[in-house]
Scaffold this active site. Structure first.
Site, PDB file in Angstrom:
ATOM      1  N   LYS A  13      38.363  48.708  48.018  1.00 39.39           N
ATOM      2  CA  LYS A  13      39.026  49.720  47.189  1.00 39.39           C
ATOM      3  C   LYS A  13      38.217  50.029  45.930  1.00 39.39           C
ATOM      4  O   LYS A  13      38.005  51.192  45.595  1.00 39.39           O
ATOM      5  CB  LYS A  13      40.436  49.245  46.768  1.00 39.39           C
ATOM      6  CG  LYS A  13      41.368  48.940  47.924  1.00 39.39           C
ATOM      7  CD  LYS A  13      42.770  48.610  47.446  1.00 39.39           C
ATOM      8  CE  LYS A  13      42.884  47.339  46.618  1.00 39.39           C
ATOM      9  NZ  LYS A  13      42.657  46.093  47.377  1.00 39.39           N
ATOM     10  N   ARG A 126      31.503  37.758  46.799  1.00 41.26           N
ATOM     11  CA  ARG A 126      31.597  38.414  45.487  1.00 41.26           C
ATOM     12  C   ARG A 126      31.570  37.363  44.376  1.00 41.26           C
ATOM     13  O   ARG A 126      30.904  37.547  43.350  1.00 41.26           O
ATOM     14  CB  ARG A 126      32.913  39.211  45.437  1.00 41.26           C
ATOM     15  CG  ARG A 126      33.210  39.866  44.113  1.00 41.26           C
ATOM     16  CD  ARG A 126      34.275  40.927  44.251  1.00 41.26           C
ATOM     17  NE  ARG A 126      35.633  40.387  44.192  1.00 41.26           N
ATOM     18  CZ  ARG A 126      36.740  41.109  44.386  1.00 41.26           C
ATOM     19  NH1 ARG A 126      36.647  42.398  44.673  1.00 41.26           N
ATOM     20  NH2 ARG A 126      37.929  40.571  44.291  1.00 41.26           N
ATOM     21  N   ARG A 138      35.637  35.904  39.217  1.00 46.71           N
ATOM     22  CA  ARG A 138      37.042  36.131  38.890  1.00 46.71           C
ATOM     23  C   ARG A 138      37.821  34.847  39.141  1.00 46.71           C
ATOM     24  O   ARG A 138      37.580  34.165  40.135  1.00 46.71           O
ATOM     25  CB  ARG A 138      37.601  37.241  39.799  1.00 46.71           C
ATOM     26  CG  ARG A 138      37.440  38.624  39.242  1.00 46.71           C
ATOM     27  CD  ARG A 138      37.869  39.671  40.228  1.00 46.71           C
ATOM     28  NE  ARG A 138      39.236  39.506  40.733  1.00 46.71           N
ATOM     29  CZ  ARG A 138      39.903  40.463  41.390  1.00 46.71           C
ATOM     30  NH1 ARG A 138      39.326  41.622  41.627  1.00 46.71           N
ATOM     31  NH2 ARG A 138      41.118  40.252  41.816  1.00 46.71           N
ATOM     32  N   ARG A 149      47.001  35.606  47.632  1.00 48.66           N
ATOM     33  CA  ARG A 149      46.851  37.058  47.491  1.00 48.66           C
ATOM     34  C   ARG A 149      47.058  37.764  48.833  1.00 48.66           C
ATOM     35  O   ARG A 149      47.677  38.816  48.897  1.00 48.66           O
ATOM     36  CB  ARG A 149      45.461  37.394  46.917  1.00 48.66           C
ATOM     37  CG  ARG A 149      45.349  37.068  45.434  1.00 48.66           C
ATOM     38  CD  ARG A 149      43.914  36.897  45.000  1.00 48.66           C
ATOM     39  NE  ARG A 149      43.175  38.153  44.962  1.00 48.66           N
ATOM     40  CZ  ARG A 149      41.848  38.227  44.909  1.00 48.66           C
ATOM     41  NH1 ARG A 149      41.111  37.119  44.885  1.00 48.66           N
ATOM     42  NH2 ARG A 149      41.253  39.385  44.873  1.00 48.66           N
TER      43      ARG A 149
HETATM   44  P1  AMP Z   1      43.250  43.287  41.901  1.00 50.30           P
HETATM   45  O1  AMP Z   1      42.130  43.422  40.937  1.00 50.30           O
HETATM   46  O2  AMP Z   1      43.814  44.619  42.317  1.00 50.30           O
HETATM   47  O3  AMP Z   1      42.901  42.413  43.076  1.00 50.30           O
HETATM   48  O4  AMP Z   1      44.439  42.561  41.137  1.00 50.30           O
HETATM   49  C1  AMP Z   1      44.282  41.254  40.599  1.00 50.30           C
HETATM   50  C2  AMP Z   1      45.644  40.644  40.297  1.00 50.30           C
HETATM   51  O5  AMP Z   1      46.330  41.436  39.312  1.00 50.30           O
HETATM   52  C3  AMP Z   1      46.617  40.582  41.460  1.00 50.30           C
HETATM   53  O6  AMP Z   1      46.406  39.472  42.286  1.00 50.30           O
HETATM   54  C4  AMP Z   1      47.954  40.528  40.730  1.00 50.30           C
HETATM   55  O7  AMP Z   1      48.165  39.257  40.143  1.00 50.30           O
HETATM   56  C5  AMP Z   1      47.718  41.499  39.585  1.00 50.30           C
HETATM   57  N1  AMP Z   1      48.038  42.891  39.974  1.00 50.30           N
HETATM   58  C6  AMP Z   1      47.177  43.945  40.037  1.00 50.30           C
HETATM   59  N2  AMP Z   1      47.804  45.071  40.394  1.00 50.30           N
HETATM   60  C7  AMP Z   1      49.105  44.731  40.578  1.00 50.30           C
HETATM   61  C8  AMP Z   1      50.263  45.451  40.975  1.00 50.30           C
HETATM   62  N3  AMP Z   1      50.200  46.756  41.269  1.00 50.30           N
HETATM   63  N4  AMP Z   1      51.432  44.765  41.061  1.00 50.30           N
HETATM   64  C9  AMP Z   1      51.511  43.455  40.764  1.00 50.30           C
HETATM   65  N5  AMP Z   1      50.451  42.723  40.402  1.00 50.30           N
HETATM   66  C10 AMP Z   1      49.258  43.338  40.299  1.00 50.30           C
END
Ligand code: AMP
Length: 191
Positions: A13, A126, A138, A149
């Site tokens: 994404k 990554r 991260r 996740r």
């Molecule tokens: P990402 O970078 O999109 O993988 O998001 C990293 C982390 O941020 C996720 O594992 C959640 O803990 C939190 N997070 C990001 N976007 C959301 C969302 N739309 N709803 C809930 N938690 C989110």
């Protein structure tokens, strides 16, 4: 044009969003990036979400909807790319209301089709790349958090596939293809 990039962690994404920002002057709205920024700058909200994010769980709908609401009030440029949002049906409904309030609509939901083995390899890769480049990985790019996740994705986010299919917005793209081929497929889907 406003679009959602939908897919599990590691589906590509972020990579595809970055390309759309360059090629179509769109604005990437990544709730993950916004939350990481809040965590790094140590805001009250950042402190509240840190442990939840590191464990790989979803933060509350209220927090992420608030973050998106703020951004929709700003510059729209070539349109918004929602990256990592919505992740629950409540968030999807809220997005629809927010877009309606600002006179906008959702044009397409691009679902990136991948499989779990590739996701694990990509995320582990990554993390290794980040360390090799002299940075830090991260906090949630480790096998334990990744398991959570993925489970959160299948339990809470996967329902959005049916939701957007029913709304007629959903387009499947092969997320296992080469990056340039994925770009081309998305470009074709967006017209
Ligand atoms: P990402 O970078 O999109 O993988 O998001 C990293 C982390 O941020 C996720 O594992 C959640 O803990 C939190 N997070 C990001 N976007 C959301 C969302 N739309 N709803 C809930 N938690 C989110």
């Amino acid at each position: 044009m406003n679009i959602i990039l939908l897919g599990p962690p590691g589906a590509g994404k972020g990579t595809q969003a970055a390309h759309l920002v360059e090629s179509r002057d769109m604005i990437q709205l990544s709730t993950g990036d916004m939350l990481r920024a809040a965590k790094t700058s140590g805001t009250e909200m950042g402190k509240k979400v840190a442990a939840i994010m590191d464990a790989g769980e979803l933060v509350t709908d209220e927090i992420v909807i608030g973050l998106i609401r703020e951004k929709l009030e700003g510059d729209k440029k070539g349109g918004f790319i929602f990256d990592g949002f919505p992740r629950t049906l409540t968030q999807a409904d809220a997005l629809e209301d927010l877009l309606e309030e600002t006179g906008e609509k959702l044009d397409a939901v691009i679902a990136l089709a991948v499989n779990d083995e590739v996701l694990v390899d990509r995320i582990v890769g990554r993390a290794a790349e980040a360390v090799a480049a002299g940075g830090t990985a991260r906090a949630d790019d480790n096998e334990e958090s990744l398991k959570v996740r993925l489970m959160e994705y299948y339990k809470k986010t996967n329902a959005l596939i049916g939701y957007y299919h029913a709304k007629g917005n959903l387009v499947w793209v092969d997320g296992l293809a080469e990056i340039d081929d994925v770009k081309a497929e998305i470009a074709e889907a967006l017209g």
